[in-house]
Motif scaffolding. Structure first.
Motif, short mmCIF file in Angstrom:
data_model
loop_
_atom_site.label_atom_id
_atom_site.label_comp_id
_atom_site.label_asym_id
_atom_site.label_seq_id
_atom_site.Cartn_x
_atom_site.Cartn_y
_atom_site.Cartn_z
N TYR A 14 28.56 27.56 18.53
CA TYR A 14 27.10 27.68 18.45
C TYR A 14 26.43 26.43 17.87
CZ TYR A 14 22.57 29.14 16.60
OH TYR A 14 21.23 29.19 16.27
N LEU A 15 26.84 26.00 16.70
CA LEU A 15 26.19 24.86 16.06
C LEU A 15 26.37 23.57 16.86
CD1 LEU A 15 26.93 25.45 12.27
CD2 LEU A 15 24.76 25.75 13.48
N GLY A 19 22.05 22.48 20.73
CA GLY A 19 21.04 21.43 20.89
C GLY A 19 20.44 21.36 22.28
N GLN A 20 21.26 21.49 23.29
CA GLN A 20 20.77 21.35 24.66
C GLN A 20 19.90 22.52 25.11
OE1 GLN A 20 24.14 21.27 27.43
NE2 GLN A 20 25.38 22.17 25.81
N TYR A 21 19.96 23.64 24.37
CA TYR A 21 19.19 24.83 24.72
C TYR A 21 18.12 25.18 23.67
CZ TYR A 21 23.51 25.20 27.36
OH TYR A 21 24.59 24.93 28.15
N ARG A 22 18.12 24.44 22.59
CA ARG A 22 17.28 24.79 21.44
C ARG A 22 15.77 24.77 21.76
NH1 ARG A 22 17.76 25.65 16.01
NH2 ARG A 22 16.21 24.70 14.63
N ALA A 23 15.30 23.76 22.46
CA ALA A 23 13.87 23.65 22.76
C ALA A 23 13.41 24.86 23.58
CB ALA A 23 13.56 22.35 23.49
N MET A 28 10.61 30.11 23.72
CA MET A 28 10.58 31.56 23.95
C MET A 28 10.19 32.30 22.68
SD MET A 28 13.91 32.57 26.25
CE MET A 28 13.66 34.28 25.77
N ALA A 29 10.77 31.87 21.55
CA ALA A 29 10.50 32.52 20.27
C ALA A 29 9.02 32.34 19.89
CB ALA A 29 11.42 31.97 19.20
N VAL A 73 22.01 33.10 25.05
CA VAL A 73 22.81 34.19 25.60
C VAL A 73 23.35 33.79 26.97
CG1 VAL A 73 22.72 36.57 26.48
CG2 VAL A 73 21.57 35.99 24.33
N LYS A 74 22.47 33.27 27.81
CA LYS A 74 22.86 32.90 29.18
C LYS A 74 23.96 31.84 29.23
CE LYS A 74 18.50 33.84 31.57
NZ LYS A 74 17.42 33.20 32.34
N ASN A 75 24.05 31.02 28.19
CA ASN A 75 25.00 29.91 28.19
C ASN A 75 26.17 30.10 27.24
OD1 ASN A 75 23.84 27.78 30.11
ND2 ASN A 75 22.07 28.47 28.94
N GLY A 76 26.40 31.34 26.82
CA GLY A 76 27.61 31.66 26.07
C GLY A 76 27.62 31.33 24.59
N LEU A 77 26.46 31.00 24.01
CA LEU A 77 26.42 30.72 22.58
C LEU A 77 26.36 31.99 21.75
CD1 LEU A 77 24.02 27.66 22.49
CD2 LEU A 77 26.51 27.70 22.57
N ILE A 78 26.11 33.10 22.42
CA ILE A 78 26.06 34.41 21.76
C ILE A 78 27.21 35.24 22.32
CG2 ILE A 78 24.65 36.45 21.30
CD1 ILE A 78 23.50 33.69 20.26
N LYS A 79 28.12 35.67 21.43
CA LYS A 79 29.28 36.47 21.86
C LYS A 79 28.87 37.89 22.19
CE LYS A 79 31.67 35.74 18.07
NZ LYS A 79 32.75 35.68 17.07
#
Length: 96
Positions: A14-15, A19-23, A28-29, A73-79
């Motif tokens: 995750y950490l 970065g590539q998905y953070r923006a 969204m948030a 979620v879509k890119n696997g950072l959330i199990k």
């Protein structure tokens, strides 16, 4: 209105990879917060293994839709993720 907690179990990478998905995630948030749905959100620290986002809405749909569309979620950072109703009763901004 009700409160719902979206719980994320974070992937080990995750950490390193967020970065590539953070923006997009933060956009969204901010959008959900601007609509009054997202009250608070953020990851736990040391270890960064979970994150919590608190939603205020009539039902769990806002939290569920957020998770399903989140690039993390879509890119696997959330199990794993779950949404649970939270019966909040005390706090300066509690609105029942």
């Amino acid at each position: 209105m009700n409160y719902y907690i979206l719980n994320y179990k974070l992937a080990d990478n995750y950490l390193q990879d967020r970065g590539q998905y953070r923006a997009e995630h933060l956009e969204m948030a901010q959008e959900a917060a601007g609509k009054g749905e997202l009250v608070l959100g953020g990851a736990l620290d040391e270890p960064a293994d979970e994150a919590y986002l608190i939603f205020r809405s009539e039902n769990e749909d806002a939290a569920t839709a957020f998770a399903k569309n989140d690039p993390y979620v879509k890119n696997g950072l959330i199990k794993e993720w779950t949404v649970r109703k939270w019966n909040a009763v005390v706090g300066s901004n509690i609105q029942n």
